[in-house]
Scaffold this active site. Structure first.
Site, PDB file in Angstrom:
ATOM      1  N   ARG A 106       0.845  -1.186   0.000  1.00  0.00           N
ATOM      2  CA  ARG A 106       0.000   0.000   0.000  1.00  0.00           C
ATOM      3  C   ARG A 106       0.886   1.243   0.000  1.00  0.00           C
ATOM      4  O   ARG A 106       2.100   1.146   0.125  1.00  0.00           O
ATOM      5  CB  ARG A 106      -0.924   0.008   1.234  1.00  0.00           C
ATOM      6  CG  ARG A 106      -0.201  -0.410   2.517  1.00  0.00           C
ATOM      7  CD  ARG A 106      -0.865   0.044   3.764  1.00  0.00           C
ATOM      8  NE  ARG A 106      -0.866   1.489   3.882  1.00  0.00           N
ATOM      9  CZ  ARG A 106       0.202   2.186   4.236  1.00  0.00           C
ATOM     10  NH1 ARG A 106       1.359   1.615   4.475  1.00  0.00           N
ATOM     11  NH2 ARG A 106       0.135   3.504   4.327  1.00  0.00           N
ATOM     12  N   GLY A 107       0.251   2.401  -0.114  1.00  0.00           N
ATOM     13  CA  GLY A 107       0.985   3.653  -0.178  1.00  0.00           C
ATOM     14  C   GLY A 107       1.233   4.044  -1.623  1.00  0.00           C
ATOM     15  O   GLY A 107       1.738   3.247  -2.420  1.00  0.00           O
ATOM     16  N   ALA A 108       0.885   5.280  -1.966  1.00  0.00           N
ATOM     17  CA  ALA A 108       0.875   5.691  -3.372  1.00  0.00           C
ATOM     18  C   ALA A 108       2.187   5.419  -4.118  1.00  0.00           C
ATOM     19  O   ALA A 108       2.173   4.767  -5.160  1.00  0.00           O
ATOM     20  CB  ALA A 108       0.498   7.173  -3.468  1.00  0.00           C
ATOM     21  N   GLN A 147      -3.392   2.121  10.364  1.00  0.00           N
ATOM     22  CA  GLN A 147      -2.081   2.219   9.723  1.00  0.00           C
ATOM     23  C   GLN A 147      -1.104   3.048  10.546  1.00  0.00           C
ATOM     24  O   GLN A 147       0.107   2.820  10.507  1.00  0.00           O
ATOM     25  CB  GLN A 147      -2.204   2.820   8.315  1.00  0.00           C
ATOM     26  CG  GLN A 147      -2.910   1.923   7.318  1.00  0.00           C
ATOM     27  CD  GLN A 147      -4.381   2.267   7.175  1.00  0.00           C
ATOM     28  OE1 GLN A 147      -5.008   2.729   8.120  1.00  0.00           O
ATOM     29  NE2 GLN A 147      -4.945   2.041   5.991  1.00  0.00           N
ATOM     30  N   ARG A 153      -6.830  -0.383  -7.238  1.00  0.00           N
ATOM     31  CA  ARG A 153      -7.235   0.666  -6.293  1.00  0.00           C
ATOM     32  C   ARG A 153      -7.352   1.954  -7.092  1.00  0.00           C
ATOM     33  O   ARG A 153      -6.357   2.450  -7.617  1.00  0.00           O
ATOM     34  CB  ARG A 153      -6.235   0.813  -5.142  1.00  0.00           C
ATOM     35  CG  ARG A 153      -6.139  -0.431  -4.264  1.00  0.00           C
ATOM     36  CD  ARG A 153      -5.480  -0.134  -2.915  1.00  0.00           C
ATOM     37  NE  ARG A 153      -6.355   0.658  -2.079  1.00  0.00           N
ATOM     38  CZ  ARG A 153      -5.955   1.277  -0.958  1.00  0.00           C
ATOM     39  NH1 ARG A 153      -4.685   1.201  -0.583  1.00  0.00           N
ATOM     40  NH2 ARG A 153      -6.807   1.958  -0.225  1.00  0.00           N
ATOM     41  N   ASP A 213      -2.461  10.482  -1.995  1.00  0.00           N
ATOM     42  CA  ASP A 213      -2.663   9.419  -2.967  1.00  0.00           C
ATOM     43  C   ASP A 213      -2.987   9.969  -4.347  1.00  0.00           C
ATOM     44  O   ASP A 213      -2.771   9.290  -5.348  1.00  0.00           O
ATOM     45  CB  ASP A 213      -3.781   8.486  -2.491  1.00  0.00           C
ATOM     46  CG  ASP A 213      -3.322   7.613  -1.338  1.00  0.00           C
ATOM     47  OD1 ASP A 213      -2.917   6.470  -1.598  1.00  0.00           O
ATOM     48  OD2 ASP A 213      -3.336   8.077  -0.187  1.00  0.00           O
ATOM     49  N   LYS A 219      -5.577   9.525   3.067  1.00  0.00           N
ATOM     50  CA  LYS A 219      -6.319   8.630   3.952  1.00  0.00           C
ATOM     51  C   LYS A 219      -7.433   9.382   4.672  1.00  0.00           C
ATOM     52  O   LYS A 219      -7.236  10.491   5.158  1.00  0.00           O
ATOM     53  CB  LYS A 219      -5.379   7.982   4.952  1.00  0.00           C
ATOM     54  CG  LYS A 219      -6.031   7.001   5.915  1.00  0.00           C
ATOM     55  CD  LYS A 219      -6.757   5.875   5.201  1.00  0.00           C
ATOM     56  CE  LYS A 219      -5.869   5.092   4.267  1.00  0.00           C
ATOM     57  NZ  LYS A 219      -6.639   4.051   3.512  1.00  0.00           N
TER      58      LYS A 219
END
Length: 381
Positions: free
Chosen positions: A64-66, A212, A98, A253, A264
């Site tokens: 995860r994470g852009a 997170q 996503r 993101d 987020k």
């Protein structure tokens, strides 16, 4: 689709975490991920042997994470090419895994373009697959370098806005090495301040519903020996009221052309609190997160997550591919409807500055953001 699990070992020294790597065992190339669903309880690697396995890992937040999603997407295309699967089909599945994080689609397009260009130039399947892998590795290296530049730009901005040091920084979600080819985005700025003795306290929002902040940001802060304190998301207001926050640092993101920032869920309320309490609200993200084709915040597609993430509390555990997660401890009556957007959008007028690898935009306007984006494109070309 095939997933394998193995305990990670030597790669977990200090903060040299191997969050993603390409490996070529005798049975064929694989993409190896640090499974972020299992942190902080276990440091476990997830081995993806094909694009569907990676799509599942992306959708279930194992990766995860852009910025890291962009890297993973590029490697996923290379994996499909190297394994002899349909590259266009794999690219479409990966890019759509996503919808909010623009970096994912950017990484997929970059590797696919390298693959297609090689074929068009008359190279064979093996050479085209190698070209896709080279593009993914280039993106990985570039992101690591971009992380370092963002940290320096962000630290300089903090020093300008808050001379004297002793910064008390509030962050939300996770934006460190776990989301990047380097040391991260917003977290990397806080880490740079820590290393020069300018960080007094890192306030870590737990980040409901998937925690997170509690599971990942606190994990990274602890490994670096940073002074940090965890708080529930709804305690942030009292922290501002007490005068305990000097700046807010978050990642992104997707950044729309007008400077609207998708991050987020829970980021927008922090921006409102920061504005009311006259605290800088700073967004840190690579230029690749800027999407000039998305005109404004209303045009950003916000991913909606399953309701059970809100109605149940689930401890990190081994996920089963193809099986809906659930199975946690119920915290709401059976049948409760849940509203669970993964992101919210902060309008540009609430953003003090956007820190990128190519410089800082402040005040945040469409013209200033476009100029920075165009400069970055010229440098790339």
């Amino acid at each position: 689709m095939a997933d394998q699990y193995a305990q990670s070992g030597e790669d977990m020294q200090s903060m040299g975490i191997s969050v993603i790597r390409w490996d070529e065992p005798p049975e064929g190339p694989v993409l190896v991920l640090l499974d972020q669903r299992r942190l902080p309880a276990e440091e476990v690697e997830l081995v993806c042997t094909d694009a569907p396995a990676l799509v599942h890992a992306i959708r279930t937040l194992a990766v995860r994470g852009a910025p890291l999603l962009g890297i993973a997407g590029a490697y996923g295309v290379a994996l499909a090419a190297a394994r002899g699967f349909d590259v266009d089909e794999a690219a479409a599945a990966l890019a759509g895994a996503r919808p909010t994080a623009v970096n994912l689609a950017v990484g997929v397009r970059r590797a696919r373009a390298a693959y297609r260009t090689a074929l068009t130039d008359g190279q064979g399947q093996e050479q085209a697959a190698a070209a896709a892998l080279a593009a993914a590795r280039d993106l990985h290296r570039e992101d690591a370098a971009a992380s370092g530049r963002m940290a320096q730009h962000g630290l300089a901005l903090l020093e300008e806005l808050l001379p004297g040091g002793g910064h008390r920084v509030l962050t939300h979600c996770n934006s460190g090495a776990l989301v990047s080819g380097g040391e991260g985005t917003a977290f990397a700025v806080a880490l740079a301040a820590h290393r020069v003795g300018r960080l007094r306290r890192l306030w870590v929002d737990e980040t409901r519903p998937l925690l997170q902040g509690a599971r990942l940001t606190a994990y990274e802060a602890a490994r670096h020996g940073m002074a940090y304190t965890l708080l529930t998301d709804n305690a942030a207001g009292s922290l501002f009221a007490a005068g305990e926050v000097d700046a807010v640092l978050i990642g992104a993101d997707r950044i729309a052309a007008d400077g609207s920032v998708a991050n987020k869920v829970g980021s927008y309320p922090l921006a409102v609190l920061a504005r009311y309490h006259h605290v800088p609200f700073i967004v840190v993200a690579p230029v690749t997160t800027v999407d000039p084709d998305t005109p404004d915040g209303a045009s950003i597609e916000v991913e909606q997550r399953p309701g059970h993430e809100v109605t149940e509390f689930t401890a990190p555990r081994v996920p089963v591919p193809g099986v809906e997660a659930g199975g946690g401890i119920a915290v709401a009556p059976l049948g409760t409807q849940a509203y669970n957007p993964a992101f919210d959008v902060t309008p540009p007028e609430l953003v003090t500055a956007i820190v990128t690898d190519e410089g800082v935009v402040s005040p945040v306007t469409a013209d200033a953001l476009a100029a920075l984006y165009d400069r970055s494109r010229q440098v790339t070309i």
